[in-house]
Motif scaffolding. Structure first.
Motif, PDB file in Angstrom:
ATOM      1  N   GLN A 296      37.833  46.952  95.153  1.00  0.00           N
ATOM      2  CA  GLN A 296      38.784  48.478  95.750  1.00  0.00           C
ATOM      3  C   GLN A 296      38.176  49.910  95.727  1.00  0.00           C
ATOM      4  OE1 GLN A 296      42.158  48.125  94.213  1.00  0.00           O
ATOM      5  NE2 GLN A 296      43.696  49.762  95.947  1.00  0.00           N
ATOM      6  N   LEU A 297      37.760  49.898  93.697  1.00  0.00           N
ATOM      7  CA  LEU A 297      37.476  51.082  93.451  1.00  0.00           C
ATOM      8  C   LEU A 297      36.130  51.577  93.802  1.00  0.00           C
ATOM      9  CD1 LEU A 297      39.253  53.113  90.854  1.00  0.00           C
ATOM     10  CD2 LEU A 297      37.486  52.133  89.668  1.00  0.00           C
ATOM     11  N   MET A 298      35.008  50.626  93.517  1.00  0.00           N
ATOM     12  CA  MET A 298      33.980  50.922  94.737  1.00  0.00           C
ATOM     13  C   MET A 298      34.320  51.963  95.413  1.00  0.00           C
ATOM     14  SD  MET A 298      31.080  48.196  93.064  1.00  0.00           S
ATOM     15  CE  MET A 298      30.028  49.589  93.425  1.00  0.00           C
ATOM     16  N   THR A 299      34.756  50.775  96.847  1.00  0.00           N
ATOM     17  CA  THR A 299      35.056  51.895  98.032  1.00  0.00           C
ATOM     18  C   THR A 299      36.129  52.772  98.058  1.00  0.00           C
ATOM     19  OG1 THR A 299      35.797  49.794  98.838  1.00  0.00           O
ATOM     20  CG2 THR A 299      36.359  51.528 100.160  1.00  0.00           C
TER      21      THR A 299
ATOM     22  N   ALA B 125      40.947  62.039  94.018  1.00  0.00           N
ATOM     23  CA  ALA B 125      40.582  62.675  95.396  1.00  0.00           C
ATOM     24  C   ALA B 125      41.726  64.314  94.575  1.00  0.00           C
ATOM     25  CB  ALA B 125      41.491  61.837  96.226  1.00  0.00           C
ATOM     26  N   ARG B 126      42.417  64.255  93.585  1.00  0.00           N
ATOM     27  CA  ARG B 126      43.370  64.950  93.867  1.00  0.00           C
ATOM     28  C   ARG B 126      42.151  66.021  92.572  1.00  0.00           C
ATOM     29  NH1 ARG B 126      48.195  67.369  93.028  1.00  0.00           N
ATOM     30  NH2 ARG B 126      48.869  69.245  91.707  1.00  0.00           N
ATOM     31  N   TYR B 127      41.993  65.991  91.943  1.00  0.00           N
ATOM     32  CA  TYR B 127      40.548  67.184  91.234  1.00  0.00           C
ATOM     33  C   TYR B 127      39.810  67.223  91.902  1.00  0.00           C
ATOM     34  CZ  TYR B 127      43.559  64.513  87.070  1.00  0.00           C
ATOM     35  OH  TYR B 127      44.605  64.519  86.262  1.00  0.00           O
ATOM     36  N   SER B 128      38.922  66.381  92.648  1.00  0.00           N
ATOM     37  CA  SER B 128      38.056  66.934  93.348  1.00  0.00           C
ATOM     38  C   SER B 128      37.795  67.398  94.548  1.00  0.00           C
ATOM     39  CB  SER B 128      37.145  65.530  93.502  1.00  0.00           C
ATOM     40  OG  SER B 128      37.854  64.049  93.906  1.00  0.00           O
ATOM     41  N   LEU B 129      38.964  66.582  95.529  1.00  0.00           N
ATOM     42  CA  LEU B 129      39.602  67.636  96.770  1.00  0.00           C
ATOM     43  C   LEU B 129      40.309  68.387  97.413  1.00  0.00           C
ATOM     44  CD1 LEU B 129      38.177  63.955  98.218  1.00  0.00           C
ATOM     45  CD2 LEU B 129      37.290  65.446  98.124  1.00  0.00           C
ATOM     46  N   MET B 130      41.383  68.320  96.519  1.00  0.00           N
ATOM     47  CA  MET B 130      43.122  69.062  96.504  1.00  0.00           C
ATOM     48  C   MET B 130      43.129  70.088  96.355  1.00  0.00           C
ATOM     49  SD  MET B 130      45.505  65.968  96.949  1.00  0.00           S
ATOM     50  CE  MET B 130      46.932  67.223  97.350  1.00  0.00           C
ATOM     51  N   LEU B 131      42.663  70.091  94.837  1.00  0.00           N
ATOM     52  CA  LEU B 131      42.830  71.667  93.685  1.00  0.00           C
ATOM     53  C   LEU B 131      41.887  73.268  94.606  1.00  0.00           C
ATOM     54  CD1 LEU B 131      43.604  70.114  90.461  1.00  0.00           C
ATOM     55  CD2 LEU B 131      45.568  70.379  91.546  1.00  0.00           C
ATOM     56  N   ASP B 132      42.416  73.967  94.276  1.00  0.00           N
ATOM     57  CA  ASP B 132      41.599  75.649  94.811  1.00  0.00           C
ATOM     58  C   ASP B 132      40.103  75.370  93.931  1.00  0.00           C
ATOM     59  OD1 ASP B 132      43.366  76.451  96.336  1.00  0.00           O
ATOM     60  OD2 ASP B 132      44.642  77.487  94.873  1.00  0.00           O
ATOM     61  N   MET B 133      40.717  74.815  92.623  1.00  0.00           N
ATOM     62  CA  MET B 133      38.576  74.122  92.040  1.00  0.00           C
ATOM     63  C   MET B 133      38.704  72.568  92.493  1.00  0.00           C
ATOM     64  SD  MET B 133      36.671  75.301  89.853  1.00  0.00           S
ATOM     65  CE  MET B 133      35.508  75.082  88.472  1.00  0.00           C
ATOM     66  N   ARG B 134      37.623  72.319  92.429  1.00  0.00           N
ATOM     67  CA  ARG B 134      37.367  71.392  92.929  1.00  0.00           C
ATOM     68  C   ARG B 134      36.083  70.720  91.326  1.00  0.00           C
ATOM     69  NH1 ARG B 134      37.291  70.426  98.267  1.00  0.00           N
ATOM     70  NH2 ARG B 134      38.722  71.546  98.964  1.00  0.00           N
ATOM     71  N   TYR B 135      36.722  70.334  91.333  1.00  0.00           N
ATOM     72  CA  TYR B 135      36.217  69.109  89.978  1.00  0.00           C
ATOM     73  C   TYR B 135      35.016  68.411  90.212  1.00  0.00           C
ATOM     74  CZ  TYR B 135      39.480  72.347  87.157  1.00  0.00           C
ATOM     75  OH  TYR B 135      40.951  73.470  87.294  1.00  0.00           O
ATOM     76  N   ARG B 136      34.158  67.906  88.787  1.00  0.00           N
ATOM     77  CA  ARG B 136      33.432  67.033  89.303  1.00  0.00           C
ATOM     78  C   ARG B 136      33.914  66.113  88.382  1.00  0.00           C
ATOM     79  NH1 ARG B 136      28.270  70.348  86.346  1.00  0.00           N
ATOM     80  NH2 ARG B 136      29.673  70.935  84.926  1.00  0.00           N
TER      81      ARG B 136
ATOM     82  N   LYS C 148      32.359  60.056  97.026  1.00  0.00           N
ATOM     83  CA  LYS C 148      31.220  60.516  96.669  1.00  0.00           C
ATOM     84  C   LYS C 148      31.504  60.626  95.248  1.00  0.00           C
ATOM     85  CE  LYS C 148      30.077  61.875 101.491  1.00  0.00           C
ATOM     86  NZ  LYS C 148      28.932  63.494 101.687  1.00  0.00           N
ATOM     87  N   LEU C 149      31.734  60.060  94.443  1.00  0.00           N
ATOM     88  CA  LEU C 149      31.735  60.053  93.155  1.00  0.00           C
ATOM     89  C   LEU C 149      30.432  59.198  92.479  1.00  0.00           C
ATOM     90  CD1 LEU C 149      35.887  60.148  93.032  1.00  0.00           C
ATOM     91  CD2 LEU C 149      34.289  62.145  92.822  1.00  0.00           C
ATOM     92  N   PRO C 150      30.436  59.399  91.249  1.00  0.00           N
ATOM     93  CA  PRO C 150      30.347  58.400  90.580  1.00  0.00           C
ATOM     94  C   PRO C 150      30.750  56.935  89.526  1.00  0.00           C
ATOM     95  CG  PRO C 150      30.352  60.651  89.138  1.00  0.00           C
ATOM     96  CD  PRO C 150      30.664  60.517  90.965  1.00  0.00           C
ATOM     97  N   ILE C 151      30.030  55.811  89.340  1.00  0.00           N
ATOM     98  CA  ILE C 151      30.902  54.883  89.107  1.00  0.00           C
ATOM     99  C   ILE C 151      30.088  54.638  88.179  1.00  0.00           C
ATOM    100  CG2 ILE C 151      30.920  53.389  91.238  1.00  0.00           C
ATOM    101  CD1 ILE C 151      33.921  52.376  90.748  1.00  0.00           C
ATOM    102  N   GLU C 152      30.529  53.630  87.212  1.00  0.00           N
ATOM    103  CA  GLU C 152      30.518  52.909  87.000  1.00  0.00           C
ATOM    104  C   GLU C 152      30.835  51.991  85.344  1.00  0.00           C
ATOM    105  OE1 GLU C 152      27.312  54.141  84.994  1.00  0.00           O
ATOM    106  OE2 GLU C 152      27.346  56.456  85.422  1.00  0.00           O
ATOM    107  N   ARG C 153      30.139  51.585  84.963  1.00  0.00           N
ATOM    108  CA  ARG C 153      31.152  49.811  83.819  1.00  0.00           C
ATOM    109  C   ARG C 153      30.886  49.505  83.180  1.00  0.00           C
ATOM    110  NH1 ARG C 153      30.677  43.702  86.610  1.00  0.00           N
ATOM    111  NH2 ARG C 153      31.324  42.347  85.086  1.00  0.00           N
TER     112      ARG C 153
END
Length: 436
Positions: free
Chosen positions: A283-286, A256-267, A292-297
């Motif tokens: 929990q992680l998938m939720t 959340a910090r990297y994708s939402l909170m910082l001025d530079m929205r990282y992927r 709206k992040l991609p998740i792999e296993r």
């Protein structure tokens, strides 16, 4: 005639002590040097004086009473100069309180704690001499505060943890404060030796400057890793650690910090290696679905490389691992294979702040086979002493990258800083997100 003995770091200091109790003209019978001054110990001199029989000495074992009577003598002198009559039965602490009230009141204030005679005419503004006297009294109040702290620690010699501990009385307050934080005994004594060696003598007479200097020593002994994300590209971060320390929640906070909170929205992309616990996976998938992040296993090291390739467009790839005991050598070996992939992976060991020092050392020793880059401490809000963290980071010389201070995603994650940690160490946990 009766004889009395006084000691001090110098003969002048011992003489001042004698004069403050018995007047300006004590009869000196003998002086001698008890201990020479060295690099580790202060000098000690003895002064033996004689006084008339009618003078009653102060009890040698009552530091508080001696301070009270010394203070009383000083105030009697000031009373004669400024014609202020003090009631002789006012005790030490009450006198300090009344002086403070006098200083804070205006010249026309009706308060008159010292029964100062008030003339019938309109009060005049304080003269220069009176202002100087008030400044002198204010300075003495400040000195009283330090004297009272000395009284609180007057049995320091009896309370020392061992006969070999060479800690002067003025360091008793900061020593007890650091000890209560949970710093291990040997390291605490080494810190005291370091402070005594480096601290200028001019700073040792004031408890505030002693604490400030000691805080700076602690701050320089903790390594924190600055968060430098400018131009970040293909950062792969793996979180490892024992069961129950909060790895999955911490990973969600980082995402959340990297994708939402910082001025530079990282992927940001997420990979989970925890195929053993269905609840952890859900929990992680939720979290990933909410952000709206991609998740792999990945179920084995080969799958991890494939998953990283599929998330190649992401600036950050966060890898969540299964928690397991530090004594499970088989799973630790598998974790090592995951970390030693074809990609450069930064490994963060997540540890709980509420874990005792000996267990923290054992956990680090087991997980260090994975070549740990930094430490994330979780659950600071569930602990009230942080000497275990301080002792560990001093041992392992690894930087701290983040502090997790609660369950709220994403706000309860702080970039680690020396100042914040030392504040928690000496003053207790504080959540900056909840301060008014």
């Amino acid at each position: 005639m009766k004889t009395y003995t006084y000691t001090g770091e110098t003969l002048e200091e011992a003489t001042r002590k004698a004069k403050s109790v018995h007047g300006d003209e004590p009869l000196v019978l003998k002086t001698r040097e008890l201990r020479k001054k060295t690099l580790t110990e202060k000098g000690l001199y003895e002064l033996v004086i004689a006084v008339q029989d009618e003078e009653k000495p102060l009890p040698q074992n009552s530091v508080k009473k001696r301070l009270e009577e010394i203070s009383q003598k000083n105030y009697e002198q000031k009373k004669q100069e400024s014609k202020i009559t003090l009631e002789s039965d006012i005790d030490f602490s009450e006198r300090a309180k009344q002086i403070t009230e006098l200083l804070s009141s205006s010249p026309s204030s009706p308060k008159n704690p010292y029964n100062i005679p008030t003339p019938p005419q309109t009060p005049k503004k304080p003269t220069l001499q009176e202002s100087e006297e008030l400044k002198a009294i204010k300075k003495e109040v400040e000195q009283m505060s330090d004297r009272l702290k000395l009284v609180q620690n007057m049995l320091w010699e009896e309370k020392k943890p061992s006969p070999n501990t060479k800690i002067p009385q003025e360091f008793a307050e900061i020593y007890n404060l650091a000890k209560s934080s949970g710093i291990d005994h040997d390291r605490l004594e080494a810190l005291m030796d370091l402070s005594l060696e480096l601290m200028p003598l001019s700073m040792r007479s004031n408890s505030v400057t002693i604490k400030r200097y000691f805080r700076e020593v602690l701050r320089k002994m903790v390594i924190c890793k600055a968060e430098r994300l400018e131009g970040a590209k293909k950062n792969i971060v793996m979180l490892v650690g024992p069961t129950g320390v909060g790895k999955t929640t911490t990973l969600a906070k980082l995402a959340a910090r990297y994708s939402l909170m910082l001025d530079m929205r990282y992927r940001v992309g997420v990979i989970t290696l925890d195929s053993y616990k269905i609840a952890a996976m859900e929990q992680l998938m939720t979290y990933a679905r909410m952000m709206k992040l991609p998740i792999e296993r990945a179920d084995d090291p080969k799958d991890l490389s494939t998953a990283i390739d599929r998330l190649g467009y992401c600036d950050f790839i966060l890898i969540d691992t299964a928690g397991h005991s530090q004594y499970d050598s088989q799973k630790l070996e598998l974790l090592k294979k995951y970390a030693n992939s074809d990609y450069s992976i930064s490994v963060h060991l997540v540890l709980s702040a509420s874990t005792k020092y000996e267990d923290l050392k054992e956990i680090y020793r087991s997980f260090s086979a994975v070549e740990i880059d930094s430490i994330i401490f979780s659950k600071l809000d569930e602990s009230r002493s942080f000497g275990n963290i301080f002792s560990l980071v001093c041992d392992i010389k690894k930087p701290i990258s983040y502090f997790s201070i609660g369950q709220v995603v994403p706000s309860d994650l702080l970039v680690a800083s020396n100042d914040y940690f030392v504040d928690c160490l000496l003053d207790g946990f504080k959540n900056p997100n909840k301060e008014e």
